[in-house]
Write a protein that holds these residues in place. Structure first.
Motif, PDB file in Angstrom:
ATOM      1  N   SER A 168       0.824  -1.209   0.000  1.00  0.00           N
ATOM      2  CA  SER A 168       0.000   0.000   0.000  1.00  0.00           C
ATOM      3  C   SER A 168       0.859   1.260   0.000  1.00  0.00           C
ATOM      4  O   SER A 168       0.607   2.214  -0.753  1.00  0.00           O
ATOM      5  CB  SER A 168      -0.924  -0.010   1.217  1.00  0.00           C
ATOM      6  N   LEU A 169       1.880   1.277   0.836  1.00  0.00           N
ATOM      7  CA  LEU A 169       2.773   2.442   0.888  1.00  0.00           C
ATOM      8  C   LEU A 169       3.544   2.605  -0.418  1.00  0.00           C
ATOM      9  O   LEU A 169       3.786   3.732  -0.864  1.00  0.00           O
ATOM     10  CB  LEU A 169       3.741   2.299   2.066  1.00  0.00           C
ATOM     11  N   THR A 170       3.920   1.482  -1.035  1.00  0.00           N
ATOM     12  CA  THR A 170       4.606   1.561  -2.333  1.00  0.00           C
ATOM     13  C   THR A 170       3.683   2.187  -3.374  1.00  0.00           C
ATOM     14  O   THR A 170       4.107   3.043  -4.168  1.00  0.00           O
ATOM     15  CB  THR A 170       5.038   0.151  -2.788  1.00  0.00           C
ATOM     16  N   GLY A 171       2.413   1.770  -3.357  1.00  0.00           N
ATOM     17  CA  GLY A 171       1.445   2.363  -4.274  1.00  0.00           C
ATOM     18  C   GLY A 171       1.274   3.854  -4.049  1.00  0.00           C
ATOM     19  O   GLY A 171       1.169   4.631  -5.011  1.00  0.00           O
ATOM     20  N   ARG A 172       1.242   4.258  -2.795  1.00  0.00           N
ATOM     21  CA  ARG A 172       1.121   5.693  -2.502  1.00  0.00           C
ATOM     22  C   ARG A 172       2.340   6.469  -2.975  1.00  0.00           C
ATOM     23  O   ARG A 172       2.227   7.605  -3.447  1.00  0.00           O
ATOM     24  CB  ARG A 172       0.941   5.892  -1.000  1.00  0.00           C
ATOM     25  N   GLY A 173       3.517   5.837  -2.837  1.00  0.00           N
ATOM     26  CA  GLY A 173       4.721   6.516  -3.311  1.00  0.00           C
ATOM     27  C   GLY A 173       4.701   6.705  -4.817  1.00  0.00           C
ATOM     28  O   GLY A 173       4.994   7.787  -5.328  1.00  0.00           O
ATOM     29  N   ILE A 174       4.320   5.643  -5.530  1.00  0.00           N
ATOM     30  CA  ILE A 174       4.228   5.733  -6.993  1.00  0.00           C
ATOM     31  C   ILE A 174       3.118   6.704  -7.384  1.00  0.00           C
ATOM     32  O   ILE A 174       3.194   7.415  -8.404  1.00  0.00           O
ATOM     33  CB  ILE A 174       3.989   4.341  -7.604  1.00  0.00           C
ATOM     34  N   GLY A 175       2.082   6.755  -6.546  1.00  0.00           N
ATOM     35  CA  GLY A 175       0.944   7.633  -6.825  1.00  0.00           C
ATOM     36  C   GLY A 175       1.296   9.110  -6.855  1.00  0.00           C
ATOM     37  O   GLY A 175       0.534   9.927  -7.390  1.00  0.00           O
ATOM     38  N   LEU A 176       2.427   9.479  -6.283  1.00  0.00           N
ATOM     39  CA  LEU A 176       2.863  10.869  -6.350  1.00  0.00           C
ATOM     40  C   LEU A 176       3.160  11.296  -7.788  1.00  0.00           C
ATOM     41  O   LEU A 176       3.113  12.470  -8.118  1.00  0.00           O
ATOM     42  CB  LEU A 176       4.107  11.072  -5.474  1.00  0.00           C
ATOM     43  N   ALA A 177       3.484  10.285  -8.630  1.00  0.00           N
ATOM     44  CA  ALA A 177       3.801  10.593 -10.024  1.00  0.00           C
ATOM     45  C   ALA A 177       2.805   9.982 -11.012  1.00  0.00           C
ATOM     46  O   ALA A 177       2.627  10.509 -12.111  1.00  0.00           O
ATOM     47  CB  ALA A 177       5.213  10.088 -10.365  1.00  0.00           C
ATOM     48  N   VAL A 178       2.148   8.897 -10.604  1.00  0.00           N
ATOM     49  CA  VAL A 178       1.234   8.183 -11.504  1.00  0.00           C
ATOM     50  C   VAL A 178      -0.169   8.187 -10.895  1.00  0.00           C
ATOM     51  O   VAL A 178      -0.366   7.646  -9.810  1.00  0.00           O
ATOM     52  CB  VAL A 178       1.696   6.724 -11.728  1.00  0.00           C
ATOM     53  N   PRO A 179      -1.135   8.768 -11.556  1.00  0.00           N
ATOM     54  CA  PRO A 179      -2.501   8.798 -11.020  1.00  0.00           C
ATOM     55  C   PRO A 179      -3.050   7.388 -10.782  1.00  0.00           C
ATOM     56  O   PRO A 179      -2.758   6.459 -11.530  1.00  0.00           O
ATOM     57  CB  PRO A 179      -3.294   9.530 -12.123  1.00  0.00           C
ATOM     58  N   HIS A 180      -3.845   7.250  -9.756  1.00  0.00           N
ATOM     59  CA  HIS A 180      -4.539   6.002  -9.404  1.00  0.00           C
ATOM     60  C   HIS A 180      -3.608   4.896  -8.901  1.00  0.00           C
ATOM     61  O   HIS A 180      -4.081   3.800  -8.589  1.00  0.00           O
ATOM     62  CB  HIS A 180      -5.350   5.465 -10.587  1.00  0.00           C
ATOM     63  N   ALA A 181      -2.313   5.136  -8.823  1.00  0.00           N
ATOM     64  CA  ALA A 181      -1.395   4.090  -8.357  1.00  0.00           C
ATOM     65  C   ALA A 181      -1.679   3.729  -6.900  1.00  0.00           C
ATOM     66  O   ALA A 181      -1.543   2.566  -6.506  1.00  0.00           O
ATOM     67  CB  ALA A 181       0.050   4.540  -8.513  1.00  0.00           C
TER      68      ALA A 181
END
Length: 386
Positions: free
Chosen positions: A81-94
């Motif tokens: 989940s935290l990895t997704g949030r980190g990627i989400g800073l650059a990629v929408p919906h991640a």
């Protein structure tokens, strides 16, 4: 030890805190919010009682059940989940994808570990292994040895069902010899009380031979007297001999068949720190003929590279100890992070090591690394490539 405990407690608490503040607090009813913390509270409480010297079976099972089926899946979810949030800073919906992937992965881990905790640690398998050597005397071509290792009978408590099944299966194989490569108990000779009529039933024409593992020295517990561990060790030795087992303490035996013979060598535990190192291989080999085919029983597989390979011509070493960390996924086991040789057959310079992943375990859990009875058939000839 203190640093390890701090890290362990943080691994328990940090995923809980992340999930609490991100998904639970302010969204769940009060009773559900309270219930959320019950598993972690119980896990920490039982761990504290365990460290304080309380070891009832139910408490150990409760702790590891909560750890494997609740805490580890939470950790898996939190990381994804935290990895997704980190990627989400650059990629929408991640972040949304990360939450969903985390839930799915946590569910898979929970189901797998629940199986390993309830059924996997008693899913006994028989493995057939052939080990060839040009040095093997002709009379021993086809000679069958059953290797058992790491029973850790205390983990089964007073339930004798599994070990009764194991003994019956071993005897039904009709081996020429049975060897046990250490860790009969977890930390006390008293663990053997329910099995005093079961383990003596192991039988083979050329005998049952055993050695000690690191747990058999009974040092993993608190004693009120300075000689507590020594008295427990003496009792473990006495009981093995009463079973009819030939306990080898830096000793050797000659096994004869027809006009040929092989040497069976057994050493006390010879491990790297923090494990005890009481093995004396030169002493154990003192009466072994120089040109004999030699089989070494040594609990810890690290002994192979530390002494057996560089200093001896021992053709075959049988070990245990690693349990494959009681976890395997395909050919991967975390045991490989600590042990170059952790399970199966290894060959080098004409010498062979076989590491059994064991029939028991220090905790009631196995997944992938199912408990095993190893049937080793000796063959005269050149070994095949591993």
């Amino acid at each position: 030890m203190i640093l390890f405990l701090i890290c362990f407690i943080l691994l328990l608490l940090l995923p809980d805190l992340y999930i609490w503040f991100s998904f639970v607090r302010g969204t769940a009813p009060l009773l559900w919010s309270i219930a959320y913390w019950i598993p972690t509270t119980l896990a920490l409480s039982t761990m504290g009682l365990w460290l304080a010297g309380s070891h009832p079976d139910w408490m150990i099972r409760l702790f590891f059940g909560l750890l494997l089926c609740v805490s580890v899946p939470k950790l898996v979810f939190a990381v994804i989940s935290l990895t997704g949030r980190g990627i989400g800073l650059a990629v929408p919906h991640a972040a949304t994808v990360g939450h969903a992937a985390g839930i799915l992965a946590a569910a898979v881990v929970c189901v797998a570990f629940f199986y390993g905790f309830t059924r996997g640690w008693k899913r006994l398998e028989t493995k057939e292994i052939e080990i060839a050597s040009a040095d093997l005397p002709a009379a021993f071509d086809g000679y069958r040895i059953v290797q058992l290792s790491d029973l850790h009978v205390g983990t089964f408590g007073s339930d004798t069902t599994y070990l009764r099944q194991l003994v019956e299966q071993v005897n039904a194989l009709h081996p020429d010899m049975i060897v046990f490569t250490g860790d009969l108990v977890n930390d006390s000779a008293e663990e053997l009380d329910p099995y005093l009529e079961i383990l003596p039933r192991l039988s083979a024409p050329d005998g049952v031979f055993s050695i000690l593992g690191n747990h058999d020295y009974c040092t993993y517990r608190h004693y009120d007297t300075a000689d507590g561990a020594a008295r427990n060790l003496a009792e473990v030795k006495r009981r093995q001999r009463n079973f009819g087992w030939d306990l080898l303490l830096n000793e050797s035996r000659i096994v004869r068949l027809g006009g040929d013979s092989i040497a069976l060598i057994g050493v006390e535990n010879d491990g790297r720190p923090p494990f005890p190192s009481r093995g004396d291989l030169p002493r154990a080999m003192r009466e072994v003929p120089e040109n004999a085919f030699k089989i070494l029983l040594s609990h810890d597989p690290t002994h192979w590279r530390r002494e057996v390979l560089p200093r001896t011509d021992i053709q075959l070493m049988l070990a245990g100890h690693t349990h494959a960390m009681q976890l395997m996924i395909g050919d991967f086991s975390p045991a490989g992070w600590s042990y170059p040789e952790w399970g199966g057959i290894y060959r080098e310079n004409g010498q062979t090591l076989f590491v059994s992943i064991g029939a028991g375990g220090t905790v009631p859990f196995r997944f992938g690394a199912w408990p095993e009875i190893d049937v080793i058939t000796l063959r005269r000839g050149l070994p095949q490539k591993p």
